[in-house]
Design a protein around this motif. Structure first.
Motif, PDB file in Angstrom:
ATOM      1  N   CYS A  48      29.059  15.766  24.550  1.00  0.00           N
ATOM      2  CA  CYS A  48      29.345  14.657  24.169  1.00  0.00           C
ATOM      3  C   CYS A  48      28.904  13.929  22.830  1.00  0.00           C
ATOM      4  O   CYS A  48      29.610  13.123  22.413  1.00  0.00           O
ATOM      5  CB  CYS A  48      28.999  13.554  25.185  1.00  0.00           C
ATOM      6  SG  CYS A  48      29.479  13.817  27.037  1.00  0.00           S
ATOM      7  N   THR A  49      27.806  14.646  22.403  1.00  0.00           N
ATOM      8  CA  THR A  49      27.157  13.730  21.165  1.00  0.00           C
ATOM      9  C   THR A  49      27.787  13.827  19.877  1.00  0.00           C
ATOM     10  O   THR A  49      28.147  12.773  19.543  1.00  0.00           O
ATOM     11  CB  THR A  49      25.575  14.441  20.992  1.00  0.00           C
ATOM     12  OG1 THR A  49      24.838  14.515  21.931  1.00  0.00           O
ATOM     13  CG2 THR A  49      25.184  13.981  19.816  1.00  0.00           C
TER      14      THR A  49
ATOM     15  N   ILE B   3      25.524  16.734  27.465  1.00  0.00           N
ATOM     16  CA  ILE B   3      24.966  15.749  26.566  1.00  0.00           C
ATOM     17  C   ILE B   3      25.278  16.274  25.177  1.00  0.00           C
ATOM     18  O   ILE B   3      25.828  15.599  24.223  1.00  0.00           O
ATOM     19  CB  ILE B   3      23.472  15.530  26.474  1.00  0.00           C
ATOM     20  CG1 ILE B   3      23.098  14.792  27.991  1.00  0.00           C
ATOM     21  CG2 ILE B   3      22.733  14.819  25.222  1.00  0.00           C
ATOM     22  CD1 ILE B   3      21.694  14.450  28.113  1.00  0.00           C
ATOM     23  N   SER B   4      25.088  17.602  24.869  1.00  0.00           N
ATOM     24  CA  SER B   4      25.430  18.413  23.862  1.00  0.00           C
ATOM     25  C   SER B   4      27.097  18.390  23.459  1.00  0.00           C
ATOM     26  O   SER B   4      27.423  18.011  22.410  1.00  0.00           O
ATOM     27  CB  SER B   4      24.971  19.767  23.677  1.00  0.00           C
ATOM     28  OG  SER B   4      25.752  20.605  24.661  1.00  0.00           O
TER      29      SER B   4
ATOM     30  N   GLY C 233      33.342  10.564  24.371  1.00  0.00           N
ATOM     31  CA  GLY C 233      32.241  11.517  25.004  1.00  0.00           C
ATOM     32  C   GLY C 233      32.915  12.009  26.466  1.00  0.00           C
ATOM     33  O   GLY C 233      32.901  13.066  26.632  1.00  0.00           O
TER      34      GLY C 233
ATOM     35  N   VAL D 121      28.928  10.377  18.456  1.00  0.00           N
ATOM     36  CA  VAL D 121      28.404   9.721  17.146  1.00  0.00           C
ATOM     37  C   VAL D 121      29.456   9.619  16.154  1.00  0.00           C
ATOM     38  O   VAL D 121      29.559   8.546  15.485  1.00  0.00           O
ATOM     39  CB  VAL D 121      27.567  10.742  16.599  1.00  0.00           C
ATOM     40  CG1 VAL D 121      27.065  10.721  15.094  1.00  0.00           C
ATOM     41  CG2 VAL D 121      26.196  11.051  17.576  1.00  0.00           C
TER      42      VAL D 121
END
Length: 492
Positions: free
Chosen positions: A9-10, A6-7, A93, A14
């Motif tokens: 991809c973020t 997740i980190s 991502g 964004v």
């Protein structure tokens, strides 16, 4: 592990989301391809199924998705384009995940950000068309491929086949990515078990896509507008592939990030994945276009993901050479790229960035329709502006239409024969003509009849060319003599 993904991809997601939302309505404009999505998505699923048997089968699944979006969230320019923005953010991502798996965390994040910044990706992130979706599913398939090569299981290959199949149903040119993945298998010298797994998955996806492929062969006239390859296109393809190839020579690109103990055939380098993904789709479609012109950048938009992966490695390599950390160089590089591309980015978010604008045309017709009693579209495809904005055409009789688009299962309807069109035109005193601004290319008998009757029996009283389309008002002449150029009205 999940938190780490997740980190990674973020940041890229964004960034892509921010760029996609910036100027999303493009000054309240909509071009002809989006108009096709708009009118198709407003049909029922049964009507969409009826249509794709005759036209636009390659976009059938996308139209069904957009139909559901409009039903759930209403129709607007935002809901038309927001799914593409979200798909682009997802693709960035996934690109970051692939890069991380193959070359490390910072290389992956740089790759995801690089994809988000590419002008062509920014363009199609803000279009109500299927290409951002194709990009997302190709990158999902690529991520699944890397996982299946490192740790092959039946379930992984099944998921891979599913992702490839969905991409193909969105646009079967995405199968060029399947060819790129085949090259990847050769580059990593996959063992027999992995080759068999991939072969079964690929075969299943191709078989599943055959209905779309075979049906589209009967609709080949829909891409007759594509021009032969020009030197600018050829040079652009070669430059893109050359940059990717040079980056693929970097040691970090050629060295697998993850090594499975005792499984040499599962080792995958970034170069083995990224370079084929960049080169094979572009060069393959370009070679086909030598025989049959088909090359349009958006058809192989996903090739930019291969380039982005290579650029990700380049950024990390430069950070090492400059003796700085990638967490410092990456934001600086993204900022410099955005500033350098600012003129292009600003233009992409204006109505001038596309070939035409059906909403401006509809507004022009709405302004002059009180003076006319009939409307003509030349060619018939320009009827899309009336289908998107029917209120602007209220009170105007479509003089050439014999059967509407929904009833006929087409995008532009079926027009009457030349004699019926001429009879309808001669029954009108004032006619609004919606056409292209350039020289006329009246390819059909119906279009030639429209032009001949206007030239012989009518005189142009007003003429407006705006945003890629022409709206003219014609008045019936007292005699049948062709009017002279001096008889035309003022141009506004």
């Amino acid at each position: 592990m999940r938190h780490g993904r997740i980190s990674v991809c973020t940041g890229p997601a964004v960034l892509a989301l921010t760029l996609g939302l910036w100027g999303l309505t493009r000054e309240h404009s909509m071009w002809r391809d989006e108009a096709a999505t708009w009118q198709a998505a407003h049909r029922s699923l049964a009507e969409i199924a009826h249509m794709v048997g005759q036209a636009d089968v390659v976009h059938g699944l996308y139209y069904a998705v957009m139909h559901a979006v409009f039903v759930l969230f209403g129709d607007s320019l935002v809901t038309l384009r927001l799914p593409s923005v979200l798909a682009t953010a997802t693709a960035c991502g996934l690109t970051a995940l692939v890069g991380t798996r193959l070359a490390g965390r910072w290389a992956g994040m740089a790759a995801g950000c690089a994809l988000a910044v590419v002008p062509a990706v920014q363009e199609h992130a803000q279009e109500g068309r299927s290409y951002a979706f194709v990009l997302a599913f190709v990158m999902l398939a690529t991520w699944l491929l890397v996982g299946a090569l490192e740790r092959p299981t039946g379930r992984r290959w099944a998921w891979y086949a599913g992702a490839v199949l969905v991409a193909a149903w969105l646009n079967w040119f995405s199968l060029f990515a399947l060819a790129a993945h085949a090259v990847t298998l050769v580059c990593v010298r996959a063992d027999r078990a992995r080759r068999v797994g991939w072969g079964l998955a690929a075969s299943g996806a191709v078989v599943g896509a055959l209905p779309v492929i075979l049906t589209s062969r009967s609709q080949v006239s829909l891409v007759s507008w594509i021009k032969p390859l020009g030197w600018s296109t050829v040079l652009g393809v070669l430059a893109t592939v050359a940059i990717a190839a040079l980056c693929a020579l970097l040691p970090r690109a050629r060295r697998p990030e993850h090594t499975q103990a005792g499984e040499p055939h599962g080792r995958v380098s970034l170069a083995a994945v990224a370079l084929p993904l960049c080169a094979v789709p572009q060069l393959g479609l370009a070679l086909i276009s030598v025989v049959k012109p088909l090359y349009v950048t958006r058809y192989v938009l996903f090739a930019y993901a291969g380039l982005a992966l290579c650029i990700g490695v380049l950024v990390v390599t430069l950070a090492t050479r400059l003796r700085t950390h990638a967490r410092i160089l990456l934001p600086a590089t993204v900022a410099i790229a955005l500033v350098a591309l600012l003129p292009i980015e600003l233009r992409l978010r204006t109505m001038e960035s596309r070939v035409d604008d059906v909403l401006t045309t509809a507004a022009t017709v709405d302004h002059v329709r009180s003076t006319a009693d009939g409307v003509l579209f030349l060619p018939a495809a320009r009827r899309d502006t009336a289908l998107v904005s029917p209120r602007a055409f209220a009170g105007l009789r479509d003089l050439a239409l014999a059967q509407g688009p929904v009833e006929s299962g087409t995008l532009k309807g079926i027009e009457a024969g030349p004699r019926d069109i001429e009879r309808a035109m001669l029954s009108a005193r004032h006619i609004v003509l919606v056409t292209d601004p350039g020289p006329s290319r009246d390819s059909s008998a119906a279009d030639r009849t429209k032009r001949r009757v206007l030239d012989t029996y009518f005189v142009r009283r007003s003429d407006s060319v705006q945003r890629g389309r022409r709206v003219s008002v014609y008045e019936r002449r007292a005699t049948g003599r062709p009017h002279s150029p001096s008889a035309t009205g003022p141009k506004g």
